[in-house]
Structure formats: structure tokens, C-alpha cells
Design a protein around this motif. Structure first.
Motif, short mmCIF file in Angstrom:
data_model
loop_
_atom_site.label_atom_id
_atom_site.label_comp_id
_atom_site.label_asym_id
_atom_site.label_seq_id
_atom_site.Cartn_x
_atom_site.Cartn_y
_atom_site.Cartn_z
N MET A 46 0.82 -1.20 0.00
CA MET A 46 0.00 0.00 0.00
C MET A 46 0.86 1.26 0.00
N VAL A 47 0.41 2.24 -0.80
CA VAL A 47 1.07 3.53 -0.95
C VAL A 47 0.06 4.62 -0.57
N TYR A 48 0.54 5.69 0.07
CA TYR A 48 -0.29 6.81 0.49
C TYR A 48 0.32 8.09 -0.05
N TRP A 49 -0.51 9.01 -0.54
CA TRP A 49 0.02 10.24 -1.11
C TRP A 49 -0.98 11.38 -0.92
N THR A 50 -0.47 12.61 -1.10
CA THR A 50 -1.32 13.79 -1.07
C THR A 50 -1.28 14.47 -2.43
N PHE A 51 -2.34 15.20 -2.74
CA PHE A 51 -2.41 15.90 -4.03
C PHE A 51 -3.46 17.00 -3.95
N SER A 52 -3.36 17.94 -4.88
CA SER A 52 -4.37 18.99 -4.98
C SER A 52 -5.50 18.48 -5.86
N GLU A 53 -6.71 18.56 -5.33
CA GLU A 53 -7.87 17.98 -6.01
C GLU A 53 -8.90 19.07 -6.33
N GLU A 54 -9.42 19.03 -7.54
CA GLU A 54 -10.48 19.95 -7.95
C GLU A 54 -11.80 19.50 -7.33
N ARG A 55 -12.52 20.45 -6.74
CA ARG A 55 -13.84 20.19 -6.16
C ARG A 55 -14.82 21.22 -6.72
N PRO A 56 -16.13 21.00 -6.59
CA PRO A 56 -17.10 21.94 -7.16
C PRO A 56 -16.95 23.38 -6.68
N ASP A 57 -16.50 23.56 -5.43
CA ASP A 57 -16.40 24.90 -4.88
C ASP A 57 -14.96 25.39 -4.75
N GLY A 58 -14.03 24.76 -5.46
CA GLY A 58 -12.64 25.18 -5.40
C GLY A 58 -11.70 24.00 -5.51
N ASN A 59 -10.61 24.03 -4.77
CA ASN A 59 -9.69 22.89 -4.74
C ASN A 59 -9.12 22.78 -3.34
N LEU A 60 -8.48 21.64 -3.04
CA LEU A 60 -8.03 21.38 -1.68
C LEU A 60 -6.93 20.33 -1.68
N THR A 61 -6.36 20.13 -0.50
CA THR A 61 -5.38 19.06 -0.30
C THR A 61 -6.13 17.78 0.03
N ALA A 62 -5.89 16.74 -0.77
CA ALA A 62 -6.53 15.45 -0.56
C ALA A 62 -5.49 14.39 -0.25
N VAL A 63 -5.92 13.34 0.46
CA VAL A 63 -5.07 12.21 0.79
C VAL A 63 -5.67 10.97 0.14
N ALA A 64 -4.85 10.19 -0.55
CA ALA A 64 -5.33 8.99 -1.22
C ALA A 64 -4.42 7.81 -0.89
N LYS A 65 -4.94 6.62 -1.16
CA LYS A 65 -4.14 5.40 -0.99
C LYS A 65 -4.48 4.42 -2.10
N GLY A 66 -3.58 3.49 -2.35
CA GLY A 66 -3.80 2.46 -3.34
C GLY A 66 -2.68 1.44 -3.27
N LYS A 67 -2.89 0.32 -3.95
CA LYS A 67 -1.93 -0.78 -3.92
C LYS A 67 -1.06 -0.76 -5.16
N LEU A 68 0.25 -0.80 -4.96
CA LEU A 68 1.17 -0.90 -6.09
C LEU A 68 1.11 -2.30 -6.66
N SER A 69 0.77 -2.41 -7.92
CA SER A 69 0.60 -3.71 -8.55
C SER A 69 1.89 -4.51 -8.53
N ALA A 70 1.77 -5.82 -8.69
CA ALA A 70 2.94 -6.70 -8.65
C ALA A 70 3.94 -6.37 -9.74
N ASP A 71 3.44 -5.92 -10.90
CA ASP A 71 4.35 -5.56 -11.99
C ASP A 71 4.82 -4.11 -11.91
N GLU A 72 4.36 -3.40 -10.88
CA GLU A 72 4.78 -2.02 -10.60
C GLU A 72 4.44 -1.04 -11.71
N LYS A 73 3.39 -1.34 -12.47
CA LYS A 73 2.98 -0.46 -13.56
C LYS A 73 1.78 0.41 -13.22
N LYS A 74 1.06 0.06 -12.15
CA LYS A 74 -0.15 0.83 -11.82
C LYS A 74 -0.44 0.77 -10.33
N ILE A 75 -1.25 1.73 -9.89
CA ILE A 75 -1.82 1.73 -8.54
C ILE A 75 -3.22 1.15 -8.64
#
Length: 411
Positions: A141-170
Motif C-alpha cells: 500500500m502507498v499513500y500520497w497527497t495531491f491537490s484535487e479539484e472540487r465543485p467549490d474550489g480545490n483542496l489538499t486530498a489524501v489517497a491510498k492504493g496498492k502498487l501492482s505486482a508488476d509495478e505499472k499501476k496503482i
């Protein structure tokens, strides 16, 4: 008595520029840094503000005694922002436009890893901080932050996902937390993320820079200008200082911050430290304690970019925390890391800070929670250092806005 560094450049394997710091040291057993009462900062301050205690700014300089070298491993990264080590020693690096890459220890980059949510790329926004699960070997599992567009502006968001076995995608990427309120700004996202010793996440946010959002750094009902502590699922972590209080967000750990782009845990004490940007002057280094108010925008050692005073122009106020250290003029401190390796013994438990505007890596010596020495590394490289981390091999690795990946290690 001590060696003197001489900086020069050679062409390394594959034609990459390798910058090396060399020197002679007649006493190889010496590991204590050479020190002086003369500070490394000699520039004119932006204000005439006085520090609250001796050593709070312009501390005496130190100089590394152990011979070390630094190499440029890659020059093709596109605005890298965050860097962290994988268990096998490779590096996971974010690029602001939304790409995630793996760098081998020789600097060779993977193709972009796909599957991440879209980022709002504008100004200081983009794909930001990165960390991996403490049980990554089993769950990937990998965790990251990013700026996300929202209907009323944008903000700092936190996301997570699994690094695939072949390391080509989350795989199965999901946003677990959003630092609301959203705002139509391209500045001050904060964006660092790391695990604490209990398996919960520290996340930093900015107050989005505008005068209308600046007061939200003091507002316990807003997530702006804060250090947050959340679970892997994005909920408030148990034991937070405002747990169970109706007039405050339970995910808040500390508040009164301007724009925190550095988070690290001191291996000697287990305490959290941060760096944050001041305005004109007043960049801060803080030791973060649960529930404490770090003062912005009520107290500051900086002034407005226009030259005007900030608010009531206070530097000290009862109930508000003083920075452990501050810089005026600014260094623009971004990512930070404590050195816990044994490769360069005199660096043990020192803090390393990537500096943007002053184009160096600051080495900070801390004793009993006070800064006692400062050194500037790689200053001749002319790079805006964005993040720095310790590798599994005991070397320091740093990325710059210009796309370079550096390795700094014992010679």
C-alpha cells in the motif's frame, strides 16, 4: 586541523554530471563537526524583530568533517515533489503533473505508474507528498497527497492504493481524506505525509495563502493550516487532542501553521518536527506537540511581501508556541528528514532540510530540542531542493525542482 572541501565536477557513467566534495582529513577517527560562532546566514534581515531566546535564529555554523560525495543520478524528472524509500532500497518519487515513478539506486527511472486520481495542476498544486505502508512488504500500500479539484474550489486530498505486482499501476486508488473547506487558490497546500509509530498518518496542510483563508489556521473547525493525524482509512486517529470535542475537528493534531512542507520524526526522541514557510522572513522549524497553537497569523517573525507588518506585528504572545528556530531572510524550507544511519557518524540524528529559494540542503544540529549548529550543503549546485530522504543504504537522496535526483554519501 580539519579538512577543507573542494568542489568540482566530473562526468560520470552515462554522461551524467557527478558533483563531488572531497577533502583531506588527517584524523579519520574524528566524527565531531568543526564548529564556529559565526552563523552561515550573513544576509540582511527583512525586519528588526528580535528572537525570543538566544539561538532561535542565526546560530553558529558547523562543518562536516567526514569526507563525503554527492552525485547526480538523474536529470530527467519533471518537477519532482516527494521522495520515499522502498524496502529494497529503490525510491518512489512523485512528479507534480501527476506521475509516480520508481528510481533504481543508480537513478534509472521506471515508466510512469498509472491509476492515480487526477490532480489539479496549477501554481503550487499537483501530486505532492508520498509514503508507504509500514507493512508494505505484505500489502504493497502507498499513500500520497495531491491537490484535487472540487465543485467549490480545490483542496489538499489524501489517497491510498496498492502498487501492482508488476509495478505499472496503482490498484483500487481511493481518496481517504479531504482538507476542507475547498478554496479557489493555487497556493499553500502543505502536502507532506508520514506514518507515526502507532501506524497512523501525519498530514500537513496550508492555509491557502489568501487573506480570507489565513484566519482558518486558527479555526479548529477547518482543516487548513494544520498538522492532522488520521488513520489509514482517513478517520481521526484515536488519542488526538480534540477527540470528543464538539467545537473542533478530531483529526487536528496541531494548528496555527502557514504552509507546512516538511514533516519528520526525530529518531532519538520519537517527536514530530516540521518546517513551514513564513512570508518575507519568518520561515520556521517547530517541534510539534499535540494540541498546541503555533501562532500563525497572530505571531510571526516575518512581514508581508509588500513590506507591511502582519496583523498586529506580534512575535510573542502567551499561549502561542515559539518556533524552535527561524530564518530571516527565508530559505523556503520544503521536505525534511532526520539522519539515522551510521555512514557519517557526525550526522547522526541531525535534521536535513531541502531549501528552495536559497538552493541548498540545510543540516541542522539539535541538542535537547534546541538548534546548536547549521551547515549548508550543495549550495554551489544552484538547485531548488524540494525533498530529501534517507535511503536504506544510509545515503541521503534529494530531488530538485529542476528535475535532478541527488545521492549524498560517505566518500
Amino acid at each position: 586541523m580539519y579538512k577543507h572541501f573542494k568542489f568540482y565536477s566530473i562526468i560520470g557513467v552515462g554522461g551524467l554530471l557527478m558533483s563531488v566534495a572531497c577533502g583531506q582529513n588527517s584524523a579519520s577517527s574524528v566524527v565531531k563537526s568543526d564548529s564556529t560562532s559565526v552563523p552561515v546566514e550573513t544576509g540582511k534581515a527583512n525586519s528588526d524583530y528580535k528572537p525570543a531566546f538566544e539561538g532561535q535564529t542565526r546560530i553558529g555554523s558547523v562543518k562536516t568533517v567526514t569526507p563525503y560525495e554527492f552525485k547526480v543520478l538523474d536529470t530527467t524528472l519533471k518537477s519532482p515533489w516527494g521522495i520515499t524509500s522502498l524496502p529494497d532500497g529503490r525510491l518512489l518519487i512523485t512528479e507534480k503533473a501527476g506521475n509516480l515513478r520508481i528510481a533504481a539506486q543508480d537513478g534509472k527511472l521506471s515508466e510512469p505508474i498509472t491509476g492515480l486520481p487526477a490532480v489539479k495542476l496549477a501554481g503550487q498544486g499537483g501530486l505532492l507528498g508520498i509514503t508507504i505502508d509500514t507493512d508494505f512488504n505484505n500489502n504493497r500500500m502507498v499513500y500520497w497527497t495531491f491537490s484535487e479539484e472540487r465543485p467549490d474550489g480545490n483542496l489538499t486530498a489524501v489517497a491510498k492504493g496498492k502498487l501492482s505486482a508488476d509495478e505499472k499501476k496503482i490498484e483500487n486508488a481511493v481518496v481517504i481524506y479531504r482538507a476542507t473547506p475547498a478554496h479557489k487558490s493555487t497556493l499553500h497546500y502543505g502536502g507532506r505525509i508520514l506514518f507515526d509509530k502507532t501506524g497512523n498518518l501525519f498530514v500537513s496542510t496550508g492555509e491557502r495563502s489568501d487573506l480570507e483563508t489565513r484566519p482558518l489556521a486558527q479555526d479548529l473547525k477547518a482543516a487548513l493550516g494544520k498538522v492532522l493525524r488520521i488513520t489509514k482509512d482517513g478517520k481521526a486517529a484515536p488519542g488526538n487532542p480534540y477527540e470528543g470535542k464538539a467545537d473542533a475537528r478530531p483529526e487536528i493534531y496541531s494548528y496555527g501553521h502557514r504552509n507546512v512542507q516538511g514533516l519528520a520524526i526525530n529518531p532519538a526522541t520519537g517527536e514530530l518536527w516540521e518546517t513551514e514557510f513564513g512570508p518575507r522572513g519568518g520561515d520556521e522549524l517547530n517541534r510539534i506537540q499535540a494540541g498546541k497553537n503555533y501562532g500563525w497569523p497572530i505571531i510571526t517573525y516575518g512581514i508581508e511581501y509588500s513590506g507591511a507588518k502582519v496583523g498586529d506585528s506580534l512575535q510573542v504572545k502567551e499561549g502561542l508556541e515559539q518556533p524552535a528556530y527561524y530564518w530571516d531572510p527565508v530559505i523556503s524550507p520544503s521536505g525534511i528528514t532526520f539522519y539515522s544511519g551510521n555512514g557519517i557518524a557526525e550526522w547522526k540524528n541531525n535534521l536535513f532540510i531541502s531549501s528552495l529559494s536559497r538552493t541548498h540542503i540545510a543540516r541542522i544540529v539539535i541538542e535537547n530540542n534546541k538548534v546548536v549548529g547549521e551547515e549548508r550543503l550543495l549550495a554551489d549546485e544552484g538547485q531548488r531542493f524540494r525533498d530529501v530522504t534517507e535511503g536504506k543504504d544510509g545515503a541521503l537522496y534529494a530531488v530538485t525542482d529542476m528535475g535532478r535526483l541527488y545521492k549524498i554519501s560517505k566518500k
